[in-house]
Motif scaffolding. Sequence first.
Motif, PDB file in Angstrom:
ATOM      1  N   UNK A  87       0.867  -1.198   0.000  1.00 34.20           N
ATOM      2  CA  UNK A  87       0.000   0.000   0.000  1.00 34.20           C
ATOM      3  C   UNK A  87       0.897   1.240   0.000  1.00 34.20           C
ATOM      4  N   UNK A  88       0.788   2.050  -0.994  1.00 33.11           N
ATOM      5  CA  UNK A  88       1.645   3.242  -1.128  1.00 33.11           C
ATOM      6  C   UNK A  88       0.811   4.512  -1.226  1.00 33.11           C
ATOM      7  N   UNK A  89       1.278   5.580  -0.611  1.00 29.51           N
ATOM      8  CA  UNK A  89       0.538   6.839  -0.607  1.00 29.51           C
ATOM      9  C   UNK A  89       0.201   7.326  -2.016  1.00 29.51           C
ATOM     10  N   UNK A  90       1.172   7.223  -2.929  1.00 31.37           N
ATOM     11  CA  UNK A  90       0.939   7.688  -4.302  1.00 31.37           C
ATOM     12  C   UNK A  90       0.693   6.518  -5.248  1.00 31.37           C
ATOM     13  N   UNK A  91      -0.252   6.675  -6.176  1.00 33.77           N
ATOM     14  CA  UNK A  91      -0.508   5.598  -7.141  1.00 33.77           C
ATOM     15  C   UNK A  91       0.659   5.373  -8.089  1.00 33.77           C
ATOM     16  N   UNK A  92       1.595   6.325  -8.105  1.00 36.23           N
ATOM     17  CA  UNK A  92       2.699   6.202  -9.046  1.00 36.23           C
ATOM     18  C   UNK A  92       3.941   5.566  -8.422  1.00 36.23           C
TER      19      UNK A  92
ATOM     20  N   UNK D 144      -7.415   5.108   2.592  1.00 44.41           N
ATOM     21  CA  UNK D 144      -6.208   4.491   2.047  1.00 44.41           C
ATOM     22  C   UNK D 144      -6.386   2.993   1.833  1.00 44.41           C
ATOM     23  N   UNK D 146      -6.451   1.139  -0.819  1.00 47.89           N
ATOM     24  CA  UNK D 146      -6.078   1.469  -2.195  1.00 47.89           C
ATOM     25  C   UNK D 146      -6.752   0.578  -3.231  1.00 47.89           C
ATOM     26  N   UNK D 171      -1.892  13.355   1.662  1.00 48.52           N
ATOM     27  CA  UNK D 171      -2.353  11.971   1.501  1.00 48.52           C
ATOM     28  C   UNK D 171      -3.769  11.918   0.911  1.00 48.52           C
ATOM     29  N   UNK D 174      -3.519  12.496  -2.739  1.00 52.54           N
ATOM     30  CA  UNK D 174      -3.009  11.288  -3.395  1.00 52.54           C
ATOM     31  C   UNK D 174      -4.051  10.173  -3.455  1.00 52.54           C
ATOM     32  N   UNK D 178      -5.424   8.247  -6.875  1.00 52.52           N
ATOM     33  CA  UNK D 178      -5.614   6.819  -7.153  1.00 52.52           C
ATOM     34  C   UNK D 178      -6.866   6.607  -8.013  1.00 52.52           C
ATOM     35  N   UNK D 181      -6.500   8.374 -11.569  1.00 52.73           N
ATOM     36  CA  UNK D 181      -5.466   7.738 -12.404  1.00 52.73           C
ATOM     37  C   UNK D 181      -5.995   6.483 -13.100  1.00 52.73           C
TER      38      UNK D 181
END
Lengths: 289, 289, 289, 289
Positions: A87-92, D144, D146, D171, D174, D178, D181
Motif C-alpha cells: 500500500x503506497x501513498x501515491x498511485x505512481x 487508504x 487502495x 495523503x 493522493x 488513485x 489515475x
Amino acid sequence: TIEHIFKEIFKAGLELQEDDHRKALLVSRKKQPENTVIRIKGIEIGNGKKHHVFGPCAVESYEQTAQVAKSVKEKGLKLLRGGAFKPRTSPYDFQGLGVEGLEILKRVADEYDLAVVSEIVTPKDLEIAVDYVDVIQIGARNMQNFELLKAAGQIDKPILLKRGLSATISEFINAAEYIISRGNGNIILCERGIRTYETATRNTLDISAVPVLKKETHLPIMVDVTHSTGRRDLLLPAAKAALAIGADGIMAEVHPDPAVALSDSAQQMDIPTFDKFYEELTDLERRLG
Amino acid sequence: TIEHIFKEIFKAGLELQEDDHRKALLVSRKKQPENTVIRIKGIEIGNGKKHHVFGPCAVESYEQTAQVAKSVKEKGLKLLRGGAFKPRTSPYDFQGLGVEGLEILKRVADEYDLAVVSEIVTPKDLEIAVDYVDVIQIGARNMQNFELLKAAGQIDKPILLKRGLSATISEFINAAEYIISRGNGNIILCERGIRTYETATRNTLDISAVPVLKKETHLPIMVDVTHSTGRRDLLLPAAKAALAIGADGIMAEVHPDPAVALSDSAQQMDIPTFDKFYEELTDLERRLG
Amino acid sequence: TIEHIFKEIFKAGLELQEDDHRKALLVSRKKQPENTVIRIKGIEIGNGKKHHVFGPCAVESYEQTAQVAKSVKEKGLKLLRGGAFKPRTSPYDFQGLGVEGLEILKRVADEYDLAVVSEIVTPKDLEIAVDYVDVIQIGARNMQNFELLKAAGQIDKPILLKRGLSATISEFINAAEYIISRGNGNIILCERGIRTYETATRNTLDISAVPVLKKETHLPIMVDVTHSTGRRDLLLPAAKAALAIGADGIMAEVHPDPAVALSDSAQQMDIPTFDKFYEELTDLERRLG
Amino acid sequence: TIEHIFKEIFKAGLELQEDDHRKALLVSRKKQPENTVIRIKGIEIGNGKKHHVFGPCAVESYEQTAQVAKSVKEKGLKLLRGGAFKPRTSPYDFQGLGVEGLEILKRVADEYDLAVVSEIVTPKDLEIAVDYVDVIQIGARNMQNFELLKAAGQIDKPILLKRGLSATISEFINAAEYIISRGNGNIILCERGIRTYETATRNTLDISAVPVLKKETHLPIMVDVTHSTGRRDLLLPAAKAALAIGADGIMAEVHPDPAVALSDSAQQMDIPTFDKFYEELTDLERRLG
C-alpha cells in the motif's frame, strides 16, 4: 454525606460498565487469562520466548529475497517478512510484485525452511495467499478495513495485525475482535508507532501500548521498529526498549542493498548492520533472561 | 543527467544547512562530543551510571516527606523530589505549600543527607529557591517560559528541564539552549510523555526521544514514568524500557498514602510498591550491566 | 430492569457532576448568562459588533509601527497590536525591543488615537506595561504560566488570552478562570490554532472552539488567523469562517515590508494586501448583518 | 557571499521539486485550472452553486428513509445520503442492512426523484452498488484502502471521497489521484474532521483544508459537519463557517427519531431541527450571494 455515597455509587457504576464491556470481548484477558500461543513451523509465539520477524520491505527479486533469507536462516530464526502487495501513498509509487512476489517468497521460504509473513490488502487476495504465506499481515492502513478483517477471521492462518496510523488502543483491540469473532483466534498484534506532531521520527513509538495490550488481551505483541522510528540509527535502541517492556518479538526491515531499494530505502538495514543489530539484540535477550 | 546532479547539490545543501544550525548550539554534541556530567552531593549524573529521582508529587507535611525520604535513603539513593510550587490546571486545586514546602524539603534533605529536586515556576522565586534546593526543576508547562529559562541560566544550580506537553524535540533542545546560553550548562533533560489522541495513558511516552536527545545533545536524560503513563501499573514496564534504551535515570512519584494525596493520587506509588518497583529496577540494572 | 434504572442513575450522576463543576467557574455562562462586554477607548467588545486587531508581529521601529497605525486608523479601527517582548523558540532569534518597543507603541497609539494590544511574558513586566498598553496579551506559550495569569488577574487592564499550543478547551477555560478568580473579569479569549500532525498549515485552526467557548463562557472570542494558518493566502478565508461562526473579531499581522520583517516574515500582510483583506472582510460583515 | 548564493540555489531547487511533483498529479489545479463540475440528476456540483447532502446515518427501514427523503425533497434538494454498509469500531455494533439497505435507498430515491449517496466498503460490492446508487461514498476508514480506490476509479459513477481519520491533506490528494489515475475524474472531496487531542468535539474540523484543497485541486469540496463536530449544537455554526470559507456543500445526518437510531444517535438532527437548520443555512447562502 449523601453526596459522598452518591459518588461511590457512581464510581462503582462506571467500573461495572467498563468491566462488562471488556469481559464480552473474546480477545480480552478477562475472557481467557492464559496467553494465546501461536505455533508456526515449530516455533511458539506468545509463550514467553522471543521470536523476531525480519526481511525486505518489498520483494523485488528472487536474489534479493534469498540473500536476506540466508542471513535470517544463519541466525537460527524462522520468520521471514516481505511485501508482495504494497500500500503506497501515491498511485505512481512501486506497488509490489503481487502474486509473483508471493511465489518468490514461497520458493525462498521452502529453500531455507522459513515461515513467510506477508501483507494482504483486499479480501479476494486472501484465498490465493493462503497457498503461499504462513502468516497473513494486515497493515496499518487496513486496520479498520472491516471486510478484510472479517475475511481474515474465516481462514486458517495466523494473522499479524498492525495498529492503525492513529488508532487508539481500544480501536486496535476491537479490530482484533473482528477477526476472532469470525473464528480465527491466532492473532499477533503489532505496535508500529502512531501519528503525532513530532517529526524527529517517522511515527511516535507508543511503547506503553505493549504492557497495556498485554494486560487487556491474551494475544502476543510484536513491535515494528522500522516503521515506528523510520530511522536506521534508532532501530536498535527501540528494539531494546521493546524487549525490556515485554514484547514477544521485534519486526524490522532488512535489504541486501538499501540504497537501491524500491521502497523505504532510508530505513532498511543492510546485512552487516543486521548482523550487528541481531548480535546486540540477542545479547540483551540473554541478559534479560 | 543534469537533474540528478542538481538533486545531489540540493541534498548536500540541505544537510549543510542543518549541520550548521546544530553545530551552532552549545548543547549539541557537535559542539561538545563528550557527555556533560553533573555532580550533586557526591553522585555524578551523565557518566553512564544510573541515578533516579523519587519523592511525593507535592510536599504536604514534614511527616509525609520524611517517610518517603527515609525510604529513598534506605535504598542508597541520593535524589529526593517534592513539589512546593504546583502548577495546576484549575485555580481552585491545591497549589502547593510554597516557601514552607521548600523549608520542609530542606529540613528533610539535611536529616537524611539527600539532594532536593523541586520545581520553580517563576523567575523571582529562583532567588529564594537556591537556598533550599539542589536541583531546580522547570516543568512541562514552563518549558517555553523563556524568562524563567533565562533566569535559570544565570544561577549556579543544576536544572532539570522537562519536555513541554507537546513540544517537539527541536523545541526542547532550544529550550535547553536558552539556559546554557546564559552560562549554566548543568542541565538534565527529562522526557515526560507528549500529548496525543490516545487516552489509555495520560500522555504518550515518547521513548525514542531518549536516543534522539542522546545523539543530538551531550546532556543527561531522565524519564519521568509517572507523568508519561499516569498509571501505577505501567510505572515499572515504562522504567524498564527507559533503562534499556539508555536513559540516565528514572523519575517517579512516591507517597506514603496515595489515596489521600492532595494531587495525582491515582498514579503515585505507596512505600511497599516503591520497594518492589525499586527491587525490580535494580535487578534490571544489574542485568544490563 | 434493574440494570436500566442503574444506568439512568449513573448518567444523571455524570451530568450532575459536570454541571456542578462548570457552574462553579466564574467565567462560565451558567454563572453569568449575559455576555461580558469590554470597553476600550470608546469601543465595546462582546456586544455583537465586530472589532478587529491588526499590527506588526514585532515592533521594530517608530516608522514601521506608525505606517501600520496609519493604515489601521484610516479604516476607522481602534485596536493596534505589536510585540515588544517576543517569545521565540531559539535564544538567538530577535527577542523584541522590550520597554523601548512599548514606548514606540504608546507614542504611535497617542498620535493615531488607537488602543494598544501587546504581549507581556513575565509577571514583573506587568507593572511597567500598564503605563503603555491598553490590552495585555498573554501568549500561547504562557497560557499555563499560572503566576503570570494570577498577576494579570490583579491589574486593571483587559487581558487578551491566547489558547495554548495544544491546550484543550477545558484547560483554556481554566486559564481564564485563574485571571477572573483574582478579580479581573475583562478577558478576551483568542483561538490561534492547535498543534496537530497536519503540516499544510502552521497550526490547525480549531474553528469549532469558537461556538464551544461562546456556549461555555460569557467572554468575547477572537480568532488569530495569522498564527493559526501561518499562510498569507489563507488569512482571508480563515477570517471569513471565523466571522460566520460567530467570533467577535479577527486578529492578523500587518507589516509595511514583510520581506524584511525580523519575525514571521512569511505570514504578515503588506499594506495593500491589508487594504484588500479588510475590504472583503467588511463586505462579509455587511452581508452577515 | 557564496553562502547566500548557495542558499538561493537551494531554495529554488526546493520549490522546483515541489512544483514538479504537484504538476504531475491529475487532480492538481496546475494540471487543470478550471473547476471539475459533476452532474448528478440535473444538478451541477463544483460550479459555484451550493448543493448539500442530507440523510440518515444508517438506512434502518423504508419508512425511516422515506420520511427523511420527503423532507429533503420539500426543500428542493436533490441529494439523499444513507448508509447500507456501516464500518463500525466494534464487530458487535449494527453493521447496516447491506444490499437490502441499497434497495430501500433506490426505491425511496425513485419515489422522491432524488440521487442517492451511499458508502461502499469493499471492491466486490461496487459492482452491485452501481445499480442502486448515484454517488459512491468512500469513507474515512477506507481513504487508504487502495484496492477500493482503484476499483472506484474504474466505474462510471461520481465518488464522494472522505478524508481519513488522520490523513494529511497531501495523503488525501493522493488518495483522489488513485481514483482519477484509473479513469474516473468525477470526485467530490469531503473534509470530515481530523483526530487530535481535543475531546470537546468528536473530531477537529480542519476548516482551513477547504481553501487549501481548492487551491491545490480542481475538485469540489464538501464539509461533513456531523462527523467533524459530533455535536448537534455545533452543526449549524460549523456549516456556516464551511459555506463562508468556500465549501461547495454541506453534508449532515438527519433521522426521524434520533433517540432510537441504530448508530450515531447523539448527533443526528430530527426533522424539525433539520427544517430550522436548513432555513438558517439558506439564509446565509442568500447573504453570501
